[in-house]
Scaffold this active site. Structure first.
Site, PDB file in Angstrom:
ATOM      1  N   SER A 127       0.068  -6.237  -0.997  1.00  0.00           N
ATOM      2  CA  SER A 127       0.269  -7.011   0.574  1.00  0.00           C
ATOM      3  C   SER A 127      -0.492  -8.173   0.417  1.00  0.00           C
ATOM      4  CB  SER A 127      -0.170  -6.359   1.689  1.00  0.00           C
ATOM      5  OG  SER A 127       0.470  -5.116   1.465  1.00  0.00           O
ATOM      6  N   THR A 145       0.588  -1.221   0.112  1.00  0.00           N
ATOM      7  CA  THR A 145      -0.065   0.228  -0.115  1.00  0.00           C
ATOM      8  C   THR A 145       0.881   1.324   0.046  1.00  0.00           C
ATOM      9  OG1 THR A 145      -1.662  -1.168   1.187  1.00  0.00           O
ATOM     10  CG2 THR A 145      -1.936   1.207   1.230  1.00  0.00           C
TER      11      THR A 145
END
Length: 85
Positions: free
Chosen positions: A59, A13
């Protein structure tokens, strides 16, 4: 000589981008390279840093293989006499 710090990037992110700031769900994770991210933090400019991209994934897309490669690269860098962390 001051020892270097090596920053290993995996994307995620923090390296994501979107067309507009309010597009919190429509962004591309891992799109910004680690050198550009570090350049956006002026206090880092004067530090002895080295950067390496291990992966550029979201992720949720981390795999055991990426974690293993990350651990191997960290161990290899930490074994260097010029690296402190």
């Amino acid at each position: 000589m001051q020892s270097k710090t090596v920053i290993l990037a995996t994307g995620g992110t923090i390296a994501g981008v979107a067309a507009t700031p309010d597009e919190v769900l429509a962004y591309r994770a891992g799109a910004i390279d680690i050198v550009s991210l570090a350049a956006a933090v002026p206090p880092l400019a004067d530090l002895p840093l080295e950067f390496e991209t291990v992966a550029a994934v979201d992720s949720k897309d981390m795999t055991a293989l990426i974690w293993q490669r990350l651990a191997q690269r960290a161990a290899q860098h930490l074994a260097r006499s010029d690296v402190g962390g």
